[in-house]
Motif scaffolding. Structure first.
Motif, PDB file in Angstrom:
ATOM      1  N   GLU A  23      39.983  36.913  32.833  1.00 50.72           N
ATOM      2  CA  GLU A  23      39.812  38.308  32.427  1.00 50.72           C
ATOM      3  C   GLU A  23      38.541  38.858  33.079  1.00 50.72           C
ATOM      4  OE1 GLU A  23      39.233  39.030  28.211  1.00 50.72           O
ATOM      5  OE2 GLU A  23      40.266  40.949  28.387  1.00 50.72           O
ATOM      6  N   ILE A  24      38.726  39.813  33.975  1.00 56.00           N
ATOM      7  CA  ILE A  24      37.584  40.333  34.741  1.00 56.00           C
ATOM      8  C   ILE A  24      37.005  41.570  34.069  1.00 56.00           C
ATOM      9  CG2 ILE A  24      36.815  41.149  37.014  1.00 56.00           C
ATOM     10  CD1 ILE A  24      37.922  38.338  37.163  1.00 56.00           C
ATOM     11  N   THR A  25      37.874  42.503  33.666  1.00 55.31           N
ATOM     12  CA  THR A  25      37.382  43.676  32.931  1.00 55.31           C
ATOM     13  C   THR A  25      38.213  43.861  31.668  1.00 55.31           C
ATOM     14  OG1 THR A  25      38.834  45.211  34.091  1.00 55.31           O
ATOM     15  CG2 THR A  25      36.672  44.894  35.041  1.00 55.31           C
ATOM     16  N   CYS A  46      29.503  41.077  37.042  1.00 55.82           N
ATOM     17  CA  CYS A  46      30.003  41.714  35.807  1.00 55.82           C
ATOM     18  C   CYS A  46      31.213  42.608  36.071  1.00 55.82           C
ATOM     19  CB  CYS A  46      28.903  42.505  35.110  1.00 55.82           C
ATOM     20  SG  CYS A  46      28.502  44.041  35.931  1.00 55.82           S
ATOM     21  N   GLY A  47      31.494  42.879  37.356  1.00 54.54           N
ATOM     22  CA  GLY A  47      32.702  43.652  37.640  1.00 54.54           C
ATOM     23  C   GLY A  47      32.474  45.036  38.218  1.00 54.54           C
ATOM     24  N   LYS A  48      31.311  45.268  38.780  1.00 52.63           N
ATOM     25  CA  LYS A  48      30.999  46.589  39.339  1.00 52.63           C
ATOM     26  C   LYS A  48      31.892  46.896  40.547  1.00 52.63           C
ATOM     27  CE  LYS A  48      26.633  45.467  40.039  1.00 52.63           C
ATOM     28  NZ  LYS A  48      26.736  44.044  39.585  1.00 52.63           N
ATOM     29  N   THR A  49      31.909  45.966  41.500  1.00 52.44           N
ATOM     30  CA  THR A  49      32.753  46.167  42.681  1.00 52.44           C
ATOM     31  C   THR A  49      34.218  46.288  42.272  1.00 52.44           C
ATOM     32  OG1 THR A  49      31.197  44.997  44.096  1.00 52.44           O
ATOM     33  CG2 THR A  49      33.462  45.147  44.888  1.00 52.44           C
ATOM     34  N   LEU A  58      42.789  49.220  45.509  1.00 55.35           N
ATOM     35  CA  LEU A  58      42.843  47.860  46.073  1.00 55.35           C
ATOM     36  C   LEU A  58      43.226  46.837  45.007  1.00 55.35           C
ATOM     37  CD1 LEU A  58      39.673  48.034  48.353  1.00 55.35           C
ATOM     38  CD2 LEU A  58      42.068  48.101  49.075  1.00 55.35           C
ATOM     39  N   TYR A  59      42.923  47.162  43.751  1.00 54.55           N
ATOM     40  CA  TYR A  59      43.405  46.350  42.624  1.00 54.55           C
ATOM     41  C   TYR A  59      44.225  47.242  41.701  1.00 54.55           C
ATOM     42  CZ  TYR A  59      39.940  42.551  43.457  1.00 54.55           C
ATOM     43  OH  TYR A  59      39.204  41.529  43.970  1.00 54.55           O
ATOM     44  N   GLN A  60      45.221  46.658  41.083  1.00 54.16           N
ATOM     45  CA  GLN A  60      45.995  47.361  40.062  1.00 54.16           C
ATOM     46  C   GLN A  60      45.612  46.793  38.706  1.00 54.16           C
ATOM     47  OE1 GLN A  60      48.212  49.801  40.829  1.00 54.16           O
ATOM     48  NE2 GLN A  60      47.653  49.532  42.985  1.00 54.16           N
ATOM     49  N   ASP A 163      29.086  51.094  47.092  1.00 53.70           N
ATOM     50  CA  ASP A 163      28.865  49.768  46.518  1.00 53.70           C
ATOM     51  C   ASP A 163      27.532  49.185  46.961  1.00 53.70           C
ATOM     52  OD1 ASP A 163      29.173  47.422  45.187  1.00 53.70           O
ATOM     53  OD2 ASP A 163      30.952  46.752  46.272  1.00 53.70           O
ATOM     54  N   GLU A 164      26.527  49.369  46.143  1.00 51.64           N
ATOM     55  CA  GLU A 164      25.171  48.915  46.458  1.00 51.64           C
ATOM     56  C   GLU A 164      24.815  49.231  47.905  1.00 51.64           C
ATOM     57  OE1 GLU A 164      23.652  45.605  44.588  1.00 51.64           O
ATOM     58  OE2 GLU A 164      25.497  45.056  43.534  1.00 51.64           O
ATOM     59  N   PRO A 165      24.946  50.490  48.291  1.00 51.34           N
ATOM     60  CA  PRO A 165      24.823  50.792  49.719  1.00 51.34           C
ATOM     61  C   PRO A 165      23.411  50.600  50.264  1.00 51.34           C
ATOM     62  CG  PRO A 165      24.952  52.815  48.467  1.00 51.34           C
ATOM     63  CD  PRO A 165      25.210  51.706  47.496  1.00 51.34           C
TER      64      PRO A 165
HETATM   65  N1  LIG Z   1      40.177  38.266  43.882  1.00 56.65           N
HETATM   66  C1  LIG Z   1      39.558  37.674  42.861  1.00 56.65           C
HETATM   67  N2  LIG Z   1      40.086  36.598  42.215  1.00 56.65           N
HETATM   68  C2  LIG Z   1      39.472  36.027  41.170  1.00 56.65           C
HETATM   69  N3  LIG Z   1      38.295  36.459  40.678  1.00 56.65           N
HETATM   70  C3  LIG Z   1      37.706  37.516  41.263  1.00 56.65           C
HETATM   71  C4  LIG Z   1      38.298  38.188  42.387  1.00 56.65           C
HETATM   72  N4  LIG Z   1      37.487  39.197  42.751  1.00 56.65           N
HETATM   73  C5  LIG Z   1      36.438  39.166  41.903  1.00 56.65           C
HETATM   74  N5  LIG Z   1      36.567  38.157  41.017  1.00 56.65           N
HETATM   75  C6  LIG Z   1      35.644  37.836  39.926  1.00 56.65           C
HETATM   76  O1  LIG Z   1      35.466  39.018  39.167  1.00 56.65           O
HETATM   77  C7  LIG Z   1      34.160  39.108  38.646  1.00 56.65           C
HETATM   78  C8  LIG Z   1      33.568  40.438  38.983  1.00 56.65           C
HETATM   79  O2  LIG Z   1      33.368  40.498  40.397  1.00 56.65           O
HETATM   80  P1  LIG Z   1      32.697  41.761  41.080  1.00 56.65           P
HETATM   81  O3  LIG Z   1      32.689  41.498  42.532  1.00 56.65           O
HETATM   82  O4  LIG Z   1      33.366  42.994  40.609  1.00 56.65           O
HETATM   83  O5  LIG Z   1      31.227  41.696  40.466  1.00 56.65           O
HETATM   84  P2  LIG Z   1      29.961  42.599  40.789  1.00 56.65           P
HETATM   85  O6  LIG Z   1      29.485  43.166  39.488  1.00 56.65           O
HETATM   86  O7  LIG Z   1      30.292  43.566  41.872  1.00 56.65           O
HETATM   87  O8  LIG Z   1      28.897  41.528  41.304  1.00 56.65           O
HETATM   88  P3  LIG Z   1      27.727  41.678  42.408  1.00 56.65           P
HETATM   89  O9  LIG Z   1      26.638  42.462  41.736  1.00 56.65           O
HETATM   90  O10 LIG Z   1      27.316  40.289  42.666  1.00 56.65           O
HETATM   91  O11 LIG Z   1      28.302  42.365  43.605  1.00 56.65           O
HETATM   92  C9  LIG Z   1      33.401  37.909  39.208  1.00 56.65           C
HETATM   93  O12 LIG Z   1      33.351  36.926  38.222  1.00 56.65           O
HETATM   94  C10 LIG Z   1      34.246  37.482  40.390  1.00 56.65           C
HETATM   95  O13 LIG Z   1      34.121  36.096  40.585  1.00 56.65           O
END
Ligand SMILES: Nc1ncnc2c1ncn2[C@@H]1O[C@H](COP(=O)(O)OP(=O)(O)OP(=O)(O)O)[C@@H](O)[C@H]1O
Ligand SMILES: [Mg+2]
Length: 258
Positions: A23-25, A46-49, A58-60, A163-165
């Motif tokens: 579970e990512i978000t 935490c899931g910002k990207t 890019l994700y559904q 994204d953190e440009p």
């Molecule tokens: N394609 C994927 N498959 C499985 N897990 C993923 C995938 N993409 C991202 N994740 C996981 O989702 C979570 C959030 O990732 P994300 O890249 O959104 O974090 P972030 O907040 O952007 O981090 P950062 O500040 O390091 O860039 C992470 O635990 C990452 O490992």
């Protein structure tokens, strides 16, 4: 309130996302209005990207939905552009600055005869008029960043996902790019969703800041930033409201990390 009363452009409706069984978000719900500048902060991973990827199609989402301009997102759209931190992957190294902007114009089918003027105008807008003939490798990090923005504008995007440009840039370049992005956003009326690790950057830029919890990524707090615009690197950062919000958000982030 954020002070912006335009129509809702980006909507997260109770968004949940699982990737690879994880579970990512979870229950992400917020709106971004037209012309608004919303920053997203939170710990690494935490899931910002992921949120940006959801907006760009890019994700559904696994549950809930994301809407752009009232339409459910089901794939990439020209109206939405991502400015990546990793410039090296974002620009075509074998095309000049002008060529990289041209690519976006070619993609929207602009006739060759009209392109040169448009390229010149767009490069001028981001302060790169003198560098049109240079290749990405000949541009500084900040310039490559601005070139990406010019390309996003060429594409006709009215929504910029950043994204953190400025993460990899030195402090001075970073500050001047912050001001350039604010100016561009104000000039073009673009709606911006901006991810950063840097709490002060979020406060300096944003109309609102969305702070996320980790594991899974979910909203901890949404904070309005009632600082006047245009912002100023010296005076804005000294305003009592800025200092107060900085303390509040800093405390919140400490809580989140604890
Ligand atoms: N394609 C994927 N498959 C499985 N897990 C993923 C995938 N993409 C991202 N994740 C996981 O989702 C979570 C959030 O990732 P994300 O890249 O959104 O974090 P972030 O907040 O952007 O981090 P950062 O500040 O390091 O860039 C992470 O635990 C990452 O490992
Ligand atoms: Mg990220």
């Amino acid at each position: 309130m954020s002070g912006k009363s335009g129509s809702v452009v980006i909507e997260f409706r109770d968004v949940g996302l699982y990737l690879g069984g994880k579970e990512i978000t979870q229950n992400v719900e917020f709106n971004v209005r037209k012309g608004e500048f919303v920053c997203v902060i939170g710990a690494s991973g935490c899931g910002k990207t992921t949120l940006l990827r959801l907006v760009s199609g890019l994700y559904q989402p696994t549950t809930g939905s994301v809407h752009v301009d009232g339409k459910k997102v089901d794939g990439p759209s020209r109206d939405v552009a991502i400015v990546f931190q990793d410039y090296s992957r974002a620009l075509l190294p074998w095309r000049t600055a002008a060529g990289n902007v041209s690519l976006a114009l070619e993609a929207i089918g602009m006739p060759r005869a009209e392109r040169a003027d448009r390229i010149h105008a767009l490069l001028g807008k981001v302060g790169l008029a003198q560098h049109a003939a240079k290749y990405p490798s000949q541009l500084s990090g900040g310039m490559q960043q601005r070139l990406q923005i010019a390309r996003s504008l060429a594409q006709g995007a009215s929504i910029l996902l950043m994204d953190e440009p400025f993460g990899a840039l030195d402090a001075m370049t970073r500050q001047s790019l912050q001001d350039e992005v604010l100016e561009l956003a104000a000039d073009t009326g673009a709606t911006v969703l901006f991810v950063t690790h840097d709490l002060e950057e979020a406060l300096y830029l944003g109309d609102r800041v969305v702070a996320l919890y980790s594991n899974p990524g979910r909203i901890a707090r949404i904070v309005d930033i009632p600082l006047t615009r245009p912002r100023n690197q010296l005076s804005t950062r000294e305003e009592p409201d800025f200092l107060h919000l900085r303390r509040e958000l800093f405390g919140l982030m400490e809580e989140i990390h604890a």
